[in-house]
Write a protein that holds these residues in place. Structure first.
Motif, PDB file in Angstrom:
ATOM      1  N   VAL A 113     -73.269  32.262 -16.922  1.00 49.31           N
ATOM      2  CA  VAL A 113     -71.855  31.953 -17.109  1.00 49.31           C
ATOM      3  C   VAL A 113     -71.693  30.443 -17.060  1.00 49.31           C
ATOM      4  O   VAL A 113     -72.142  29.796 -16.118  1.00 49.31           O
ATOM      5  CB  VAL A 113     -70.976  32.590 -16.009  1.00 49.31           C
ATOM      6  CG1 VAL A 113     -69.507  32.227 -16.241  1.00 49.31           C
ATOM      7  CG2 VAL A 113     -71.147  34.093 -15.987  1.00 49.31           C
ATOM      8  N   VAL A 114     -71.086  29.879 -18.088  1.00 49.73           N
ATOM      9  CA  VAL A 114     -70.696  28.471 -18.073  1.00 49.73           C
ATOM     10  C   VAL A 114     -69.207  28.432 -17.763  1.00 49.73           C
ATOM     11  O   VAL A 114     -68.400  29.033 -18.475  1.00 49.73           O
ATOM     12  CB  VAL A 114     -70.998  27.781 -19.412  1.00 49.73           C
ATOM     13  CG1 VAL A 114     -70.440  26.347 -19.415  1.00 49.73           C
ATOM     14  CG2 VAL A 114     -72.496  27.761 -19.677  1.00 49.73           C
ATOM     15  N   VAL A 115     -68.849  27.757 -16.685  1.00 50.82           N
ATOM     16  CA  VAL A 115     -67.457  27.677 -16.246  1.00 50.82           C
ATOM     17  C   VAL A 115     -66.963  26.260 -16.466  1.00 50.82           C
ATOM     18  O   VAL A 115     -67.512  25.307 -15.908  1.00 50.82           O
ATOM     19  CB  VAL A 115     -67.320  28.041 -14.757  1.00 50.82           C
ATOM     20  CG1 VAL A 115     -65.855  27.943 -14.332  1.00 50.82           C
ATOM     21  CG2 VAL A 115     -67.873  29.425 -14.493  1.00 50.82           C
ATOM     22  N   LYS A 116     -65.938  26.125 -17.296  1.00 51.58           N
ATOM     23  CA  LYS A 116     -65.347  24.809 -17.509  1.00 51.58           C
ATOM     24  C   LYS A 116     -64.089  24.711 -16.659  1.00 51.58           C
ATOM     25  O   LYS A 116     -63.128  25.467 -16.834  1.00 51.58           O
ATOM     26  CB  LYS A 116     -65.027  24.605 -18.989  1.00 51.58           C
ATOM     27  CG  LYS A 116     -64.753  23.141 -19.353  1.00 51.58           C
ATOM     28  CD  LYS A 116     -63.328  22.725 -19.075  1.00 51.58           C
ATOM     29  CE  LYS A 116     -63.080  21.247 -19.368  1.00 51.58           C
ATOM     30  NZ  LYS A 116     -61.648  20.911 -19.322  1.00 51.58           N
ATOM     31  N   ILE A 117     -64.098  23.775 -15.709  1.00 56.48           N
ATOM     32  CA  ILE A 117     -62.943  23.548 -14.840  1.00 56.48           C
ATOM     33  C   ILE A 117     -62.147  22.388 -15.408  1.00 56.48           C
ATOM     34  O   ILE A 117     -62.665  21.282 -15.559  1.00 56.48           O
ATOM     35  CB  ILE A 117     -63.384  23.242 -13.402  1.00 56.48           C
ATOM     36  CG1 ILE A 117     -64.192  24.402 -12.832  1.00 56.48           C
ATOM     37  CG2 ILE A 117     -62.170  22.966 -12.516  1.00 56.48           C
ATOM     38  CD1 ILE A 117     -64.745  24.147 -11.442  1.00 56.48           C
ATOM     39  N   GLY A 118     -60.895  22.649 -15.730  1.00 59.38           N
ATOM     40  CA  GLY A 118     -60.067  21.635 -16.361  1.00 59.38           C
ATOM     41  C   GLY A 118     -59.690  20.509 -15.428  1.00 59.38           C
ATOM     42  O   GLY A 118     -59.738  20.638 -14.194  1.00 59.38           O
ATOM     43  N   GLY A 119     -59.307  19.390 -16.026  1.00 60.36           N
ATOM     44  CA  GLY A 119     -58.945  18.216 -15.253  1.00 60.36           C
ATOM     45  C   GLY A 119     -57.463  17.974 -15.172  1.00 60.36           C
ATOM     46  O   GLY A 119     -57.034  16.923 -14.693  1.00 60.36           O
ATOM     47  N   ALA A 120     -56.650  18.936 -15.612  1.00 56.30           N
ATOM     48  CA  ALA A 120     -55.203  18.750 -15.564  1.00 56.30           C
ATOM     49  C   ALA A 120     -54.722  18.713 -14.113  1.00 56.30           C
ATOM     50  O   ALA A 120     -55.333  19.294 -13.217  1.00 56.30           O
ATOM     51  CB  ALA A 120     -54.500  19.878 -16.317  1.00 56.30           C
ATOM     52  N   ARG A 121     -53.598  18.049 -13.898  1.00 57.66           N
ATOM     53  CA  ARG A 121     -53.070  17.869 -12.535  1.00 57.66           C
ATOM     54  C   ARG A 121     -52.761  19.204 -11.865  1.00 57.66           C
ATOM     55  O   ARG A 121     -52.894  19.356 -10.644  1.00 57.66           O
ATOM     56  CB  ARG A 121     -51.803  17.014 -12.602  1.00 57.66           C
ATOM     57  CG  ARG A 121     -51.400  16.393 -11.281  1.00 57.66           C
ATOM     58  CD  ARG A 121     -50.140  15.557 -11.455  1.00 57.66           C
ATOM     59  NE  ARG A 121     -50.265  14.596 -12.524  1.00 57.66           N
ATOM     60  CZ  ARG A 121     -50.836  13.410 -12.396  1.00 57.66           C
ATOM     61  NH1 ARG A 121     -51.359  13.060 -11.236  1.00 57.66           N
ATOM     62  NH2 ARG A 121     -50.892  12.571 -13.422  1.00 57.66           N
ATOM     63  N   ALA A 122     -52.372  20.193 -12.671  1.00 55.20           N
ATOM     64  CA  ALA A 122     -51.968  21.478 -12.103  1.00 55.20           C
ATOM     65  C   ALA A 122     -53.147  22.407 -11.822  1.00 55.20           C
ATOM     66  O   ALA A 122     -52.951  23.525 -11.347  1.00 55.20           O
ATOM     67  CB  ALA A 122     -50.985  22.171 -13.047  1.00 55.20           C
ATOM     68  N   VAL A 123     -54.352  21.977 -12.107  1.00 50.21           N
ATOM     69  CA  VAL A 123     -55.531  22.823 -11.887  1.00 50.21           C
ATOM     70  C   VAL A 123     -56.074  22.583 -10.484  1.00 50.21           C
ATOM     71  O   VAL A 123     -56.408  21.458 -10.112  1.00 50.21           O
ATOM     72  CB  VAL A 123     -56.625  22.526 -12.942  1.00 50.21           C
ATOM     73  CG1 VAL A 123     -57.931  23.211 -12.564  1.00 50.21           C
ATOM     74  CG2 VAL A 123     -56.163  22.978 -14.317  1.00 50.21           C
ATOM     75  N   ASP A 124     -56.180  23.662  -9.703  1.00 50.29           N
ATOM     76  CA  ASP A 124     -56.774  23.607  -8.372  1.00 50.29           C
ATOM     77  C   ASP A 124     -58.187  24.189  -8.464  1.00 50.29           C
ATOM     78  O   ASP A 124     -58.344  25.385  -8.724  1.00 50.29           O
ATOM     79  CB  ASP A 124     -55.930  24.416  -7.390  1.00 50.29           C
ATOM     80  CG  ASP A 124     -56.487  24.376  -5.973  1.00 50.29           C
ATOM     81  OD1 ASP A 124     -57.529  23.711  -5.755  1.00 50.29           O
ATOM     82  OD2 ASP A 124     -55.883  25.015  -5.094  1.00 50.29           O
ATOM     83  N   PRO A 125     -59.228  23.384  -8.238  1.00 54.19           N
ATOM     84  CA  PRO A 125     -60.592  23.881  -8.418  1.00 54.19           C
ATOM     85  C   PRO A 125     -61.106  24.731  -7.265  1.00 54.19           C
ATOM     86  O   PRO A 125     -62.184  25.329  -7.379  1.00 54.19           O
ATOM     87  CB  PRO A 125     -61.409  22.584  -8.530  1.00 54.19           C
ATOM     88  CG  PRO A 125     -60.646  21.595  -7.718  1.00 54.19           C
ATOM     89  CD  PRO A 125     -59.195  21.957  -7.907  1.00 54.19           C
ATOM     90  N   GLU A 126     -60.362  24.820  -6.155  1.00 53.57           N
ATOM     91  CA  GLU A 126     -60.905  25.479  -4.969  1.00 53.57           C
ATOM     92  C   GLU A 126     -61.196  26.958  -5.196  1.00 53.57           C
ATOM     93  O   GLU A 126     -62.199  27.495  -4.710  1.00 53.57           O
ATOM     94  CB  GLU A 126     -59.954  25.293  -3.783  1.00 53.57           C
ATOM     95  CG  GLU A 126     -59.937  23.879  -3.237  1.00 53.57           C
ATOM     96  CD  GLU A 126     -61.347  23.383  -2.900  1.00 53.57           C
ATOM     97  OE1 GLU A 126     -62.069  24.090  -2.183  1.00 53.57           O
ATOM     98  OE2 GLU A 126     -61.707  22.289  -3.360  1.00 53.57           O
ATOM     99  N   GLY A 127     -60.311  27.657  -5.922  1.00 53.83           N
ATOM    100  CA  GLY A 127     -60.555  29.066  -6.194  1.00 53.83           C
ATOM    101  C   GLY A 127     -61.809  29.271  -7.012  1.00 53.83           C
ATOM    102  O   GLY A 127     -62.580  30.214  -6.775  1.00 53.83           O
ATOM    103  N   ALA A 128     -62.037  28.379  -7.980  1.00 50.64           N
ATOM    104  CA  ALA A 128     -63.237  28.476  -8.803  1.00 50.64           C
ATOM    105  C   ALA A 128     -64.483  28.225  -7.972  1.00 50.64           C
ATOM    106  O   ALA A 128     -65.524  28.869  -8.178  1.00 50.64           O
ATOM    107  CB  ALA A 128     -63.158  27.486  -9.960  1.00 50.64           C
ATOM    108  N   VAL A 129     -64.403  27.305  -7.015  1.00 43.43           N
ATOM    109  CA  VAL A 129     -65.558  27.001  -6.162  1.00 43.43           C
ATOM    110  C   VAL A 129     -65.993  28.243  -5.399  1.00 43.43           C
ATOM    111  O   VAL A 129     -67.173  28.611  -5.373  1.00 43.43           O
ATOM    112  CB  VAL A 129     -65.223  25.846  -5.194  1.00 43.43           C
ATOM    113  CG1 VAL A 129     -66.273  25.746  -4.089  1.00 43.43           C
ATOM    114  CG2 VAL A 129     -65.126  24.532  -5.951  1.00 43.43           C
ATOM    115  N   GLY A 130     -65.049  28.938  -4.756  1.00 41.17           N
ATOM    116  CA  GLY A 130     -65.374  30.148  -4.023  1.00 41.17           C
ATOM    117  C   GLY A 130     -65.913  31.240  -4.918  1.00 41.17           C
ATOM    118  O   GLY A 130     -66.820  32.005  -4.537  1.00 41.17           O
TER     119      GLY A 130
END
Length: 335
Positions: free
Chosen positions: A51-68
């Motif tokens: 799986v390749v996961v692209k995490i966006g850089g927009a201000r409204a994107v919270d990466p913490e959920g993706a990390v877990g």
């Protein structure tokens, strides 16, 4: 020389039907939503594609959920590569330095960043310097053996440089020179496969390495697409919205499933603003060998697992059959 490897036979997309009791997702062309389509596999079995996961850089994107969620997938035996943008952080840093970011519109109507020399210096500080370190540290804190890489490291992302771009200014086509961006044409898939085989989770960001040996900007969505194509992976693009909407202002019009070229045409027509680049990246990923693509919300509970299980906009490989060269977009490392 290219390092790109495609393993289509080993990682062919599987055909499945919706889970019992699940609501069929609407299609881009209004066709039968119950028709069988290529789906991503929600399980994390070791026989599944990476799986390749692209995490966006927009201000409204919270990466913490993706990390877990990455930690959960890795624990289950799924190989994961994280690709991230960070355009908002670059803009914030530029403004803190008293400088204005520059965006341009291409003749194709796509908005992208113009990266002059000073902006490129800021990119190098912010993306591989701060954001990549922060995400890698967060993943390691969640128990993931994460390893940060820029596209320069090991010649991971390479291709031709563009010192001038075609833009629309005041309604006229012009050539704007001094750009520090490039087009990714080669991925060092051997490096990624070696790291994955050794149990690492690569965390990838731009810049890329241009053919003149200079580090330059590149679009983060398209970087993720190139990586997914090289690995024959499932690509999950996490953004600040739930997917692609038929009406960009109405989340109730989410396009859930795209499986034919006609439906994909409808998807492209519906995509607006920066979402157009994500749909373009999805097309490039599938043309390069990715199994399937999902555009979904980064802010959902367990966002990657939810996307693999059915949320967001799912685009099957069968939706892209053209050999035409995709419209070009000059460098933008946004989310």
């Amino acid at each position: 020389m290219t390092h790109e490897h495609h393993t289509h036979d080993a990682r062919d997309a599987r055909r499945t039907t919706p889970a019992p009791g699940a609501e069929p997702r609407p299609r881009a062309d209004g066709g039968d939503p119950g028709r069988e389509v290529d789906e991503l596999r929600p399980d994390g079995g070791t026989d599944a594609a990476p799986v390749v996961v692209k995490i966006g850089g927009a201000r409204a994107v919270d990466p913490e959920g993706a990390v877990g969620d990455v930690a959960t997938l890795v624990d289950s035996g799924r190989e994961v590569v994280v690709v991230h943008g960070g355009s908002t952080a670059v803009d914030d840093t530029l403004e803190a330095l008293g400088e204005e970011p520059t965006y341009v519109e291409t003749p194709g109507g796509v908005v992208g960043r113009f990266t002059d020399e000073r902006t490129m210096e800021v990119f190098s500080m912010v993306l591989p310097g701060k954001l990549n370190t922060d995400i890698t540290a967060s993943l390691r804190g969640a128990g993931v053996d994460a390893l940060g890489l820029s596209g320069v490291d090991g010649g991971l992302l390479t291709g031709p440089r563009k010192s001038a771009v075609r833009v629309i200014e005041d309604g006229k086509k012009k050539i704007k020179r001094g750009d520090h961006s490039g087009k990714i044409t080669d991925v060092n898939g051997d490096l990624l496969e070696t790291l994955l085989g050794d149990g690492y989770t690569p965390v990838v960001t731009v810049p890329m390495l241009a053919d003149d040996g200079v580090a330059v900007n590149a679009d983060a969505d398209r970087a993720a697409a190139a990586v997914a194509g090289a690995l024959g992976a499932d690509l999950v693009v996490l953004s600040d919205v739930e997917g692609v909407y038929a009406d960009p202002d109405d989340p109730a019009t989410l396009i859930g499933s795209v499986a034919t070229p006609e439906e994909f045409d409808g998807l492209k027509n519906a995509a607006d603003g920066f979402m157009r680049k994500k749909v373009m990246a999805a097309e490039e990923a599938l043309e390069a060998g990715a199994r399937a693509v999902v555009v979904a919300s980064a802010n959902a509970d367990d966002p990657i697992t939810a996307a693999l299980a059915g949320s967001g906009t799912h685009i099957a490989a069968s939706a892209v059959v053209t050999d035409e060269e995709p419209t070009d977009v000059e460098g933008e490392a946004t989310g």
